[in-house]
Design a protein around this motif. Structure first.
Motif, PDB file in Angstrom:
ATOM      1  N   VAL A 136       0.945  -1.266   0.112  1.00 24.26           N
ATOM      2  CA  VAL A 136      -0.090  -0.119  -0.107  1.00 24.26           C
ATOM      3  C   VAL A 136       0.857   1.332  -0.036  1.00 24.26           C
ATOM      4  O   VAL A 136       0.655   2.253  -0.762  1.00 24.26           O
ATOM      5  CB  VAL A 136      -0.951  -0.059   1.236  1.00 24.26           C
ATOM      6  CG1 VAL A 136      -1.755   1.189   1.292  1.00 24.26           C
ATOM      7  CG2 VAL A 136      -1.861  -1.172   1.171  1.00 24.26           C
TER       8      VAL A 136
ATOM      9  N   ARG B  70       2.586   2.034  -3.375  1.00 24.93           N
ATOM     10  CA  ARG B  70       1.553   2.357  -4.490  1.00 24.93           C
ATOM     11  C   ARG B  70       1.144   3.812  -4.071  1.00 24.93           C
ATOM     12  O   ARG B  70       0.973   4.648  -5.054  1.00 24.93           O
ATOM     13  CB  ARG B  70       0.406   1.406  -4.348  1.00 24.93           C
ATOM     14  CG  ARG B  70       0.555   0.029  -4.994  1.00 24.93           C
ATOM     15  CD  ARG B  70      -0.237  -0.774  -4.821  1.00 24.93           C
ATOM     16  NE  ARG B  70      -0.056  -2.175  -5.227  1.00 24.93           N
ATOM     17  CZ  ARG B  70      -0.314  -3.283  -4.841  1.00 24.93           C
ATOM     18  NH1 ARG B  70      -1.394  -3.045  -3.785  1.00 24.93           N
ATOM     19  NH2 ARG B  70       0.054  -4.380  -5.071  1.00 24.93           N
ATOM     20  N   LEU B  71       0.883   3.940  -2.948  1.00 22.05           N
ATOM     21  CA  LEU B  71       0.614   5.538  -2.365  1.00 22.05           C
ATOM     22  C   LEU B  71       1.589   6.457  -2.963  1.00 22.05           C
ATOM     23  O   LEU B  71       1.308   7.624  -3.296  1.00 22.05           O
ATOM     24  CB  LEU B  71       0.498   5.616  -0.953  1.00 22.05           C
ATOM     25  CG  LEU B  71      -0.465   6.661  -0.232  1.00 22.05           C
ATOM     26  CD1 LEU B  71      -1.707   6.881  -1.080  1.00 22.05           C
ATOM     27  CD2 LEU B  71      -0.434   6.491   1.220  1.00 22.05           C
TER      28      LEU B  71
ATOM     29  N   ALA C 133      -3.561   3.048   7.453  1.00 22.08           N
ATOM     30  CA  ALA C 133      -2.699   1.764   7.292  1.00 22.08           C
ATOM     31  C   ALA C 133      -1.815   1.461   8.125  1.00 22.08           C
ATOM     32  O   ALA C 133      -1.717   0.232   8.695  1.00 22.08           O
ATOM     33  CB  ALA C 133      -2.307   1.784   5.830  1.00 22.08           C
TER      34      ALA C 133
END
Lengths: 101, 96, 116, 87
Positions: free
Chosen positions: A31, A34-35, A88
């Motif tokens: 995550v 990708r962020l 997250a």
């Protein structure tokens, strides 16, 4: 002529950065990475496209409106990125690290 | 180079739409809910770019305002997702 | 083939898809989603077919603009009703009352079946 | 090139709509529906209707997505057989 060449260059650079962002979203492992691809590469591509089109605008007001989109998109993207990354982290998503060795 | 700028803008918009198709794949198959939401955010930023390019290629300057709105408001669903909807592992086996 | 015609055809397909979803799906949230898709299909048909020979017709556009706002209000109302329904009955779908389509009952049946 | 743009956009619209109705998890379906709304904004822009595109960008992308995500979270939190880990 120079303006046209500069616009072409900026639009193509924007397309490349957008493509890099999409590629990062498809290929990066977790995550946080990708962020990172989404927040950095895409906004840079958007800035390139906006600058390239602002060079072609027929009045100063249109050019300024085009250039005003960019900081607003940056603020929105930073807020969302921070929010999702904090969520997250609080949910215990472990950042990806190199697996081998 | 025998491109006019409007044609170049339309070509770049088409290329960005192809990118969106690839991101749609991630939105449909992403392993965690956050990946799907990130794909949706990518649709927001790339969609802003496409709208600006279409405003230039199609010659209707009102689309720039649409791009402005989209850039600001696509973030709202992302914030709502992070603050309210992402609760952890529950979503993975949630068949409603 | 103009872009109006393409999007009108897309709107037809979306309407059929949404109608099938409204009729066939059981969960309330999914029915709300399908209903929204159906509405979007109808809007696309209205605007797409109104765009003859390049010049858009403003009247269907105004109707669709109103329709989008009304659709959001209806969606909000439907979501509130779904939440209230779940709070009152514990179910997330509608069928006949006492029907075996309820999620809890089918779970119970599975549990009863499992030990044998 | 216009034709290719329209056909690709129509295909993406139809595919995201179909996935919205066909995925088994409701959270995924809602996110795909948000994506569908963003694509629909592009479709209105192609149809020379910038006012509808403006309304769709504000309402379809922002408001409806937030409403649906909130409703999903609320339904999940109250579901008895699954302890939603509230943090």
């Amino acid at each position: 002529m120079l303006l046209d060449a500069l616009t072409t260059l900026l639009l193509l650079a924007g397309a490349v950065f957008f493509f890099a962002g999409t590629l990062g979203l498809l290929r990066f492992p977790d995550v946080y990475t990708r962020l990172h691809a989404l927040a950095k590469a895409d906004n840079l591509g958007l800035g390139c496209v906006l600058a390239g089109l602002a060079l072609q605008a027929d009045s100063l007001a249109v050019a300024l409106k085009l250039l005003a989109i960019w900081p607003l998109a940056l603020i929105a993207s930073a807020a969302v990125g921070y929010s999702i990354a904090r969520r997250a982290e609080r949910l215990g998503v472990v950042p990806w690290q190199e697996q081998d060795q | 180079m025998n491109f006019t700028s409007a044609e170049l803008a339309l070509a770049v918009a088409l290329f960005l739409l192809v990118n969106l198709g690839a991101a749609l794949w991630r939105a449909a198959r992403g392993p965690t809910p956050a990946d799907r939401m990130l794909a949706a955010l990518l649709f927001g930023s790339t969609g802003t770019g496409i709208l600006v390019l279409l405003a230039f290629a199609g010659g209707s300057p009102a689309l720039v305002d649409v791009a402005l709105t989209l850039a600001l408001l696509a973030a709202i669903s992302g914030i709502a997702f992070a603050q309210r909807a992402w609760l952890g592992k529950v979503e993975e086996d949630d068949a409603a | 083939m103009s872009s109006g015609l393409i999007f009108a055809a897309t709107g037809c397909l979306l309407f059929v898809l949404g109608l099938g979803g409204v009729l066939l799906l059981k969960a309330l949230l999914r029915r709300i989603l399908a209903f929204n898709l159906m509405g979007s299909g109808a809007f696309l048909v209205l605007v797409g077919l109104a765009q003859r020979d390049g010049t858009p017709d403003p009247v269907p556009q105004a109707m669709v603009l109103t329709g989008i706002v009304v659709a959001v209000a209806a969606t909000a109302l439907a979501l509130t009703l779904a939440r209230r329904w779940q709070a009152l009955t514990g179910r997330e779908d509608i069928g006949r009352v006492g029907d075996a389509g309820s999620r809890r009952r089918s779970k119970q049946r599975e549990r009863r079946k499992a030990p044998r | 090139m216009n034709l290719a743009f329209d056909l690709l956009l129509a295909a993406a619209l139809l595919w995201s709509a179909w996935r919205t109705l066909a995925t088994p998890q409701i959270g995924r379906a809602v996110i795909l529906f948000i994506v569908f709304g963003l694509l629909l904004t592009l479709a209105w822009a192609r149809l020379d209707a910038p006012d509808i595109a403006l309304a769709e960008a504000a309402i379809g992308a922002g408001l409806t997505g937030a409403l649906l995500l909130d409703a999903v979270a609320a339904l999940r939190a109250r579901r008895p057989n699954m302890d939603g880990d509230e943090t």
